[in-house]
Motif scaffolding. Structure first.
Motif, PDB file in Angstrom:
ATOM      1  N   CYS A   1       0.829  -1.209   0.000  1.00  0.00           N
ATOM      2  CA  CYS A   1       0.000   0.000   0.000  1.00  0.00           C
ATOM      3  C   CYS A   1       0.862   1.257   0.000  1.00  0.00           C
ATOM      4  CB  CYS A   1      -0.929   0.006   1.214  1.00  0.00           C
ATOM      5  SG  CYS A   1      -2.239  -1.243   1.135  1.00  0.00           S
ATOM      6  N   ASP A   2       0.310   2.314  -0.601  1.00  0.00           N
ATOM      7  CA  ASP A   2       0.941   3.629  -0.608  1.00  0.00           C
ATOM      8  C   ASP A   2      -0.160   4.641  -0.880  1.00  0.00           C
ATOM      9  OD1 ASP A   2       2.778   5.617  -0.477  1.00  0.00           O
ATOM     10  OD2 ASP A   2       4.099   4.817  -2.033  1.00  0.00           O
ATOM     11  N   TRP A   3       0.191   5.938  -0.712  1.00  0.00           N
ATOM     12  CA  TRP A   3      -0.783   6.978  -1.039  1.00  0.00           C
ATOM     13  C   TRP A   3      -0.892   7.092  -2.559  1.00  0.00           C
ATOM     14  CZ3 TRP A   3      -3.750   8.138   2.754  1.00  0.00           C
ATOM     15  CH2 TRP A   3      -3.271   8.156   4.058  1.00  0.00           C
ATOM     16  N   GLU A   4      -2.081   6.846  -3.077  1.00  0.00           N
ATOM     17  CA  GLU A   4      -2.297   6.820  -4.519  1.00  0.00           C
ATOM     18  C   GLU A   4      -3.390   7.811  -4.904  1.00  0.00           C
ATOM     19  OE1 GLU A   4      -0.383   5.152  -6.397  1.00  0.00           O
ATOM     20  OE2 GLU A   4       0.523   3.659  -5.065  1.00  0.00           O
ATOM     21  N   SER A   5      -3.248   8.362  -6.122  1.00  0.00           N
ATOM     22  CA  SER A   5      -4.252   9.287  -6.661  1.00  0.00           C
ATOM     23  C   SER A   5      -5.319   8.497  -7.408  1.00  0.00           C
ATOM     24  CB  SER A   5      -3.588  10.295  -7.600  1.00  0.00           C
ATOM     25  OG  SER A   5      -4.550  11.002  -8.339  1.00  0.00           O
ATOM     26  N   ALA A   6      -6.588   8.767  -7.099  1.00  0.00           N
ATOM     27  CA  ALA A   6      -7.683   8.095  -7.798  1.00  0.00           C
ATOM     28  C   ALA A   6      -7.664   8.439  -9.278  1.00  0.00           C
ATOM     29  CB  ALA A   6      -9.016   8.482  -7.169  1.00  0.00           C
ATOM     30  N   GLU A   7      -7.284   9.674  -9.631  1.00  0.00           N
ATOM     31  CA  GLU A   7      -7.233  10.061 -11.039  1.00  0.00           C
ATOM     32  C   GLU A   7      -6.214   9.214 -11.804  1.00  0.00           C
ATOM     33  OE1 GLU A   7      -7.140  12.047  -8.520  1.00  0.00           O
ATOM     34  OE2 GLU A   7      -8.669  13.611  -8.717  1.00  0.00           O
ATOM     35  N   GLU A   8      -5.054   8.981 -11.205  1.00  0.00           N
ATOM     36  CA  GLU A   8      -4.036   8.191 -11.894  1.00  0.00           C
ATOM     37  C   GLU A   8      -4.466   6.744 -12.051  1.00  0.00           C
ATOM     38  OE1 GLU A   8      -0.343   8.620  -9.923  1.00  0.00           O
ATOM     39  OE2 GLU A   8      -0.157  10.788 -10.312  1.00  0.00           O
ATOM     40  N   ILE A   9      -5.065   6.161 -11.032  1.00  0.00           N
ATOM     41  CA  ILE A   9      -5.515   4.771 -11.123  1.00  0.00           C
ATOM     42  C   ILE A   9      -6.577   4.638 -12.208  1.00  0.00           C
ATOM     43  CG2 ILE A   9      -6.713   2.935  -9.900  1.00  0.00           C
ATOM     44  CD1 ILE A   9      -5.401   3.870  -7.338  1.00  0.00           C
ATOM     45  N   VAL A  10      -7.580   5.529 -12.188  1.00  0.00           N
ATOM     46  CA  VAL A  10      -8.654   5.444 -13.195  1.00  0.00           C
ATOM     47  C   VAL A  10      -8.101   5.724 -14.589  1.00  0.00           C
ATOM     48  CG1 VAL A  10     -10.805   6.522 -13.966  1.00  0.00           C
ATOM     49  CG2 VAL A  10     -10.466   5.999 -11.538  1.00  0.00           C
ATOM     50  N   GLY A  11      -7.181   6.682 -14.706  1.00  0.00           N
ATOM     51  CA  GLY A  11      -6.601   6.974 -16.016  1.00  0.00           C
ATOM     52  C   GLY A  11      -5.876   5.784 -16.599  1.00  0.00           C
TER      53      GLY A  11
ATOM     54  N   TRP B   1     -16.048   9.454 -14.371  1.00  0.00           N
ATOM     55  CA  TRP B   1     -16.207  10.707 -13.639  1.00  0.00           C
ATOM     56  C   TRP B   1     -15.598  10.536 -12.257  1.00  0.00           C
ATOM     57  CZ3 TRP B   1     -18.788  11.955  -9.062  1.00  0.00           C
ATOM     58  CH2 TRP B   1     -18.888  13.323  -8.761  1.00  0.00           C
ATOM     59  N   ILE B   2     -14.798  11.524 -11.849  1.00  0.00           N
ATOM     60  CA  ILE B   2     -14.157  11.505 -10.535  1.00  0.00           C
ATOM     61  C   ILE B   2     -14.516  12.790  -9.812  1.00  0.00           C
ATOM     62  CG2 ILE B   2     -11.961  11.386  -9.278  1.00  0.00           C
ATOM     63  CD1 ILE B   2     -10.765   9.933 -11.648  1.00  0.00           C
ATOM     64  N   GLU B   3     -14.919  12.686  -8.590  1.00  0.00           N
ATOM     65  CA  GLU B   3     -15.302  13.852  -7.812  1.00  0.00           C
ATOM     66  C   GLU B   3     -14.100  14.791  -7.654  1.00  0.00           C
ATOM     67  OE1 GLU B   3     -16.419  14.681  -3.169  1.00  0.00           O
ATOM     68  OE2 GLU B   3     -17.434  13.008  -4.180  1.00  0.00           O
ATOM     69  N   PRO B   4     -14.303  16.081  -7.873  1.00  0.00           N
ATOM     70  CA  PRO B   4     -13.192  17.027  -7.696  1.00  0.00           C
ATOM     71  C   PRO B   4     -12.665  16.992  -6.261  1.00  0.00           C
ATOM     72  CG  PRO B   4     -15.033  18.045  -8.854  1.00  0.00           C
ATOM     73  CD  PRO B   4     -15.530  16.733  -8.362  1.00  0.00           C
ATOM     74  N   ALA B   5     -11.371  17.262  -6.133  1.00  0.00           N
ATOM     75  CA  ALA B   5     -10.697  17.296  -4.822  1.00  0.00           C
ATOM     76  C   ALA B   5     -10.827  15.977  -4.085  1.00  0.00           C
ATOM     77  CB  ALA B   5     -11.243  18.437  -3.970  1.00  0.00           C
ATOM     78  N   MET B   6     -10.808  14.894  -4.842  1.00  0.00           N
ATOM     79  CA  MET B   6     -10.881  13.577  -4.213  1.00  0.00           C
ATOM     80  C   MET B   6      -9.590  13.318  -3.433  1.00  0.00           C
ATOM     81  SD  MET B   6     -12.977  11.043  -3.998  1.00  0.00           S
ATOM     82  CE  MET B   6     -12.880   9.443  -3.215  1.00  0.00           C
ATOM     83  N   PRO B   7      -9.679  12.912  -2.155  1.00  0.00           N
ATOM     84  CA  PRO B   7      -8.449  12.694  -1.373  1.00  0.00           C
ATOM     85  C   PRO B   7      -7.679  11.473  -1.876  1.00  0.00           C
ATOM     86  CG  PRO B   7     -10.373  12.009  -0.129  1.00  0.00           C
ATOM     87  CD  PRO B   7     -10.890  12.695  -1.366  1.00  0.00           C
ATOM     88  N   LEU B   8      -6.411  11.427  -1.502  1.00  0.00           N
ATOM     89  CA  LEU B   8      -5.582  10.286  -1.878  1.00  0.00           C
ATOM     90  C   LEU B   8      -6.080   9.021  -1.192  1.00  0.00           C
ATOM     91  CD1 LEU B   8      -1.991  11.827  -1.695  1.00  0.00           C
ATOM     92  CD2 LEU B   8      -3.399  11.473  -3.734  1.00  0.00           C
TER      93      LEU B   8
ATOM     94  N   ALA C   1     -24.444  -3.632 -26.686  1.00  0.00           N
ATOM     95  CA  ALA C   1     -23.299  -3.014 -27.348  1.00  0.00           C
ATOM     96  C   ALA C   1     -23.452  -1.509 -27.476  1.00  0.00           C
ATOM     97  CB  ALA C   1     -23.095  -3.644 -28.729  1.00  0.00           C
ATOM     98  N   GLU C   2     -24.681  -0.986 -27.547  1.00  0.00           N
ATOM     99  CA  GLU C   2     -24.860   0.449 -27.727  1.00  0.00           C
ATOM    100  C   GLU C   2     -24.993   1.206 -26.410  1.00  0.00           C
ATOM    101  OE1 GLU C   2     -28.854  -1.545 -27.472  1.00  0.00           O
ATOM    102  OE2 GLU C   2     -26.939  -1.891 -28.537  1.00  0.00           O
ATOM    103  N   SER C   3     -25.030   0.510 -25.272  1.00  0.00           N
ATOM    104  CA  SER C   3     -25.242   1.192 -23.989  1.00  0.00           C
ATOM    105  C   SER C   3     -23.903   1.610 -23.381  1.00  0.00           C
ATOM    106  CB  SER C   3     -25.992   0.273 -23.014  1.00  0.00           C
ATOM    107  OG  SER C   3     -25.196  -0.853 -22.695  1.00  0.00           O
ATOM    108  N   ALA C   4     -23.955   2.668 -22.590  1.00  0.00           N
ATOM    109  CA  ALA C   4     -22.748   3.180 -21.940  1.00  0.00           C
ATOM    110  C   ALA C   4     -22.510   2.462 -20.613  1.00  0.00           C
ATOM    111  CB  ALA C   4     -22.873   4.681 -21.700  1.00  0.00           C
ATOM    112  N   VAL C   5     -21.248   2.408 -20.248  1.00  0.00           N
ATOM    113  CA  VAL C   5     -20.837   1.866 -18.945  1.00  0.00           C
ATOM    114  C   VAL C   5     -20.152   3.007 -18.194  1.00  0.00           C
ATOM    115  CG1 VAL C   5     -19.305   0.260 -17.756  1.00  0.00           C
ATOM    116  CG2 VAL C   5     -20.589  -0.495 -19.767  1.00  0.00           C
ATOM    117  N   SER C   6     -20.610   3.258 -16.975  1.00  0.00           N
ATOM    118  CA  SER C   6     -20.077   4.394 -16.218  1.00  0.00           C
ATOM    119  C   SER C   6     -19.136   3.915 -15.121  1.00  0.00           C
ATOM    120  CB  SER C   6     -21.225   5.207 -15.600  1.00  0.00           C
ATOM    121  OG  SER C   6     -21.918   4.439 -14.638  1.00  0.00           O
ATOM    122  N   LEU C   7     -18.047   4.664 -14.986  1.00  0.00           N
ATOM    123  CA  LEU C   7     -17.083   4.435 -13.910  1.00  0.00           C
ATOM    124  C   LEU C   7     -17.000   5.727 -13.103  1.00  0.00           C
ATOM    125  CD1 LEU C   7     -14.754   3.109 -12.348  1.00  0.00           C
ATOM    126  CD2 LEU C   7     -13.238   3.728 -14.232  1.00  0.00           C
TER     127      LEU C   7
END
Length: 518
Positions: A352-362, A380-387, A412-418
């Protein structure tokens, strides 16, 4: 704790209270002699005798009463200052005084003995209850051998030793046997015999009555896990009454030891069963789910190898693409199976380490969008999401499995949200689709190994491309729980499923726990 029942207390007649009572009584009688008649002075004497008997032993109290009656005759009965009695009624009075004093003293002493016995019973009951509470909360009752030693010594005020076996089937001579208290070779041999036989030894026990010491077994359910030695109790006057109490203390220790060992064996058996189940899961995955991609790869590779000249460029690309696709599928299956085996192992440790949610999702999105259907993913990632304090590779694998599952079993035509957002003190990672959904009865079963969901619902999804191995969701839940979180399935209001992984958030300034290598 209070003085044990068999411990000789300071003699009651050494106390100043009874003699002070007699002194006050005689002073009162001498002071009132000119004003009271002989009968009333006799009542004062009997009252003094009754009060003094509260502290005096029976024989001394009776003797003191007799001496007091003689002294009363000498000091107050006419003719005074002689032991002569002229009147018959005075002789009757003296005799009645002596008998009544003895009766009152006997009753008081009997009540005092009953009170002492009740106090002894209460002390023993309190000692047993306290000892039981101590053992009930003990993780390793063997560590409380010294506490048993102290309890027995407190109850007897005699030298005590305790021997405790460290496991079922252990022998008293083993080096692992725990000894508390000094013993000589003869006493050590006696403890070993007591443990083997599981019966008490010593005076009054019916076995080796000539021994001056008691040997009491620590008995569990059908097994003896130790013994206690109480020195010199064979000659104690109250020893026969005290021995059941001491045996009860030892049996409580034996029962606690037995429960602890049985619990340890059950835990070991569960771990072995878990390891065996994981081993069987690996074998089942290899024998069943690996065959299809391997067969596809081997068929496509064989066609390219043997018939490359007869195939046009489009056919070769399709065969090569099939090899790549099945190899990726095989790689995901291998990663999931190995992670499941690792995470199911006892005391798993994460990197484990301090990780950024943006980097993991990216990183997850970059890999997912290499596939044709990856364009359907909306993140979609909430702004100012903590590490996040997590193992980035495992959390990435969790999201990839959930996305792969959602893409596979949704139109096949439907969206999947993360989505990644903060919810109270947790980070909520959710993957939602618009597929056929999962029946409520399957909301927990889909997280079990080799469960692929309701067949009837899955067959309605005509665009689903192949079936999974049934380990992806099991791995996802194992990853979530290894991080102290949880993975849940929630049905969407207008169709589809939403898998939500809740991971605990830590404050960045807090010192994270030490994590060792896996």
């Amino acid at each position: 704790m209070s003085t044990p029942p068999n411990t000789p207390a300071a003699p009651r007649w050494h106390s100043a209270r009874p003699w002070f009572t007699w002194l006050v009584g005689w002073a009162l009688m001498l002071a009132l002699a000119p004003r009271l008649d002989l009968a009333n002075l006799a009542m004062v004497l009997m009252l003094t005798s009754a009060v003094a008997s509260l502290w005096l032993p029976g024989g001394i109290s009776a003797g003191a009463s007799a001496v007091a009656v003689i002294a009363f005759n000498w000091a107050f009965v006419p003719p005074r200052f002689t032991l002569t009695v002229d009147l018959h009624q005075h002789a009757l009075l003296l005799l009645a005084m002596l008998v009544v004093n003895w009766i009152i003293s006997g009753l008081v002493i009997r009540q005092r003995q009953l009170a002492d016995a009740a106090r002894q019973v209460a002390e023993r009951e309190m000692r047993l209850r306290t000892w039981g509470d101590t053992l009930r909360d003990a993780v390793d009752p063997a560590a409380h051998a010294s506490a048993l030693h102290a309890a027995l010594a407190d109850a007897t005020q005699a030298p005590v030793a305790v021997a405790v076996l460290r496991g079922l089937g252990a022998q008293p001579e083993d080096d692992s046997t725990l000894h508390v208290g000094p013993v000589n070779d003869e006493q050590r041999a006696g403890l070993a015999v007591c443990i083997r036989d599981g019966r008490a030894m010593g005076s009054g026990t019916g076995r080796y009555n000539e021994l001056p010491d008691w040997y009491l077994p620590l008995r569990g359910r059908g097994v003896t896990l130790g013994a206690a030695l109480v020195c010199g109790m064979g000659t104690e006057r109250n020893g026969l009454e005290l021995r059941p109490h001491l045996q009860a203390l030892c049996d409580q220790m034996g029962s606690a030891l037995h429960r602890s060992l049985i619990t340890a064996q059950e835990l070991q058996a569960r771990e072995q069963a878990q390891l065996q189940a994981t081993r069987n899961a690996l074998l089942a995955a290899i024998s069943h789910d690996y065959r299809t991609p391997l067969a596809t790869i081997m068929g496509a590779a064989s066609a390219l190898h043997d018939q490359a000249d007869k195939l046009d460029a489009g056919q070769r690309r399709r065969l090569a693409g099939g090899i790549v696709e099945e190899a990726e599928r095989l790689s995901r299956l291998t990663d999931n199976t190995l992670q499941l085996a690792r995470l199911d192992a006892p005391a798993v440790q994460l990197r484990c380490d301090w990780e950024s949610a943006e980097e993991i999702v990216g990183a997850v999105l970059r890999r997912a969008r290499r596939r044709p259907e990856g364009a359907r993913i909306k993140a979609w990632i909430e702004p100012a999401m903590p590490l996040l304090w997590c193992d980035a590779l495992l959390v990435s694998q969790l999201l990839e499995n959930l996305l792969d599952n959602a893409l596979k079993y949704s139109p096949a035509e439907s969206a999947v949200s993360l989505q990644v957002r903060r919810q109270s003190s947790e980070a909520l990672l959710s993957v939602c689709d618009r597929g056929p959904g999962i029946a409520p009865a399957w909301h927990e079963r889909v997280f079990e190994v080799f469960q692929r969901g309701d067949e009837s619902l899955r067959d309605r999804n005509l665009d689903a491309r192949g079936q999974g191995a049934g380990v992806g969701l099991a791995v996802c839940r194992a990853i979530a729980r290894a991080h102290g979180g949880e993975l849940r399935l929630r049905a969407r209001a207008h169709g589809g499923s939403c898998f939500e992984c809740a991971l605990p958030l830590r404050e960045l300034q807090d010192a994270p726990p030490e994590e060792g290598p896996p």
